[in-house]
Design a protein around this motif. Sequence first.
Motif, PDB file in Angstrom:
ATOM      1  N   TRP A  32      -2.242 -27.388 -10.893  1.00  8.89           N
ATOM      2  CA  TRP A  32      -2.772 -26.511  -9.839  1.00  8.89           C
ATOM      3  C   TRP A  32      -3.968 -27.178  -9.145  1.00  8.89           C
ATOM      4  O   TRP A  32      -4.081 -27.129  -7.915  1.00  8.89           O
ATOM      5  N   ARG A  36      -4.391 -28.148  -5.219  1.00  9.75           N
ATOM      6  CA  ARG A  36      -5.546 -27.704  -4.424  1.00  9.75           C
ATOM      7  C   ARG A  36      -6.205 -28.879  -3.718  1.00  9.75           C
ATOM      8  O   ARG A  36      -6.556 -28.786  -2.523  1.00  9.75           O
ATOM      9  N   TYR A  74       5.749 -20.733  -5.543  1.00  9.31           N
ATOM     10  CA  TYR A  74       4.442 -21.392  -5.560  1.00  9.31           C
ATOM     11  C   TYR A  74       3.306 -20.430  -5.181  1.00  9.31           C
ATOM     12  O   TYR A  74       2.190 -20.555  -5.682  1.00  9.31           O
ATOM     13  N   PHE A  78       1.023 -20.372  -8.309  1.00 13.47           N
ATOM     14  CA  PHE A  78      -0.053 -21.337  -8.064  1.00 13.47           C
ATOM     15  C   PHE A  78      -0.943 -20.973  -6.878  1.00 13.47           C
ATOM     16  O   PHE A  78      -1.820 -21.757  -6.520  1.00 13.47           O
ATOM     17  N   VAL A 105      -4.892 -22.870  -1.060  1.00 13.71           N
ATOM     18  CA  VAL A 105      -4.546 -22.859  -2.484  1.00 13.71           C
ATOM     19  C   VAL A 105      -5.655 -22.115  -3.224  1.00 13.71           C
ATOM     20  O   VAL A 105      -6.783 -22.591  -3.315  1.00 13.71           O
ATOM     21  N   GLU A 107      -6.817 -19.415  -6.667  1.00 13.84           N
ATOM     22  CA  GLU A 107      -6.534 -19.230  -8.092  1.00 13.84           C
ATOM     23  C   GLU A 107      -5.693 -17.976  -8.290  1.00 13.84           C
ATOM     24  O   GLU A 107      -6.154 -16.869  -8.071  1.00 13.84           O
ATOM     25  N   SER A 108      -4.470 -18.148  -8.720  1.00 14.23           N
ATOM     26  CA  SER A 108      -3.583 -17.019  -8.978  1.00 14.23           C
ATOM     27  C   SER A 108      -3.891 -16.415 -10.350  1.00 14.23           C
ATOM     28  O   SER A 108      -4.584 -17.015 -11.173  1.00 14.23           O
ATOM     29  N   VAL A 111      -2.603 -18.792 -12.984  1.00 14.01           N
ATOM     30  CA  VAL A 111      -3.482 -19.944 -13.213  1.00 14.01           C
ATOM     31  C   VAL A 111      -4.687 -19.523 -14.050  1.00 14.01           C
ATOM     32  O   VAL A 111      -5.126 -20.244 -14.951  1.00 14.01           O
TER      33      VAL A 111
END
Length: 366
Positions: A32, A36, A74, A78, A105, A107-108, A111
């Motif tokens: 990840w 990013r 994704y 991610f 990108v 932070e999910s 993640v």
Amino acid sequence: MINYADKEEWAKFIRENIIPLRDSAEFLVNYWEYLRRRMDGVYIDAMDEDYKSLVLGGVSEEGAYLDSSVAKFYRDFFGVSLNVELPQYVSAVKEGLTKGIMAVVSESLFVRFASEVATQTRKIEHIALSKEIIGIVEHPKEDVRGEEFDALVRKPDEVIKLIEEFYNKCARITPNYNEHSLFILTIRAITRRYLEEAYPEFKEKFEELRSFFGLKPLFTPKIEESEMKQKYTIWHLPEGSFGGEIKKLYEIIWDYNSKLKELLSQYFAGIVDLKEEFFEMAKNSVISSEIMDVEKLLNVESTLRISNPFQVEFEFYSYYGSGSILLPERPVPFTEVFNEISPFLFAGLINIDGVWESGIRFKPLR
């Protein structure tokens, strides 16, 4: 049953469960972070086609995700997306106005899950090293994985497989399926009397085993008789101890599994709520009680007040009202209540949520 008093048994647990889980979690977090660095803030018009597919692969002409969309996958796992909504991007393409549209990108939740598991497994490994349970372990270095991560961008099926493997490793380390974690759960809050009954080696090696797992006194009843006080002192596993950090790991997994269950079920078969599954299994291992309302004990918060060793108050509180957990109208001594409540603590069906000089607050597992 595992030999809980054998250091080598725990070394095997670390080698076969904690270390592989740490490597798996760190790999996903590092992947990840690679995405990013490569994609966050990069204009879509300047992006390599392989990377562009991570935000646009499997998107319809109307700007909706299609079945098996790489872009949706994704985004979900991610946090990869665009700085505009997909329909807006589609309209911009038609009008030739895509300048300024870029990848984002973030932070999910997944993640965050992998990151917390990585942190927690590192803590456990560090404690195991300090206790000389294991020796130094070499882990893969992030800086040599650039080419590997770049290749993964072109292999979405491989990424899905890596996530599935990570999830399976997480599930296998919970008390649902792991005897070592189940042992830790059973001793996380327990009277010395019940601890020595359940695990006889604690009778002969109490100090040695107490120190190894990190057990500390949580609640000591105010009674004069020393042997009785020793028997009914409640021990627990605080954060920072070997047992306490293993406890925290399976709690992290249970928590995120509940939050991510719906998402994971979209991609993988057989996903269950692990905490709920454990609760149902544990319920079958505990007999009923003649002095407590078990239904209330397992479903609402309750408080045990010990103002008198020979008579206690045990009350529940909920949105719907309050009342007594105890069934008999006769005075009930605290020793009888402790004896009755210990199997429910041992099985993991309830937790101690707080203690003070003359009381204990209990909270159901679910």
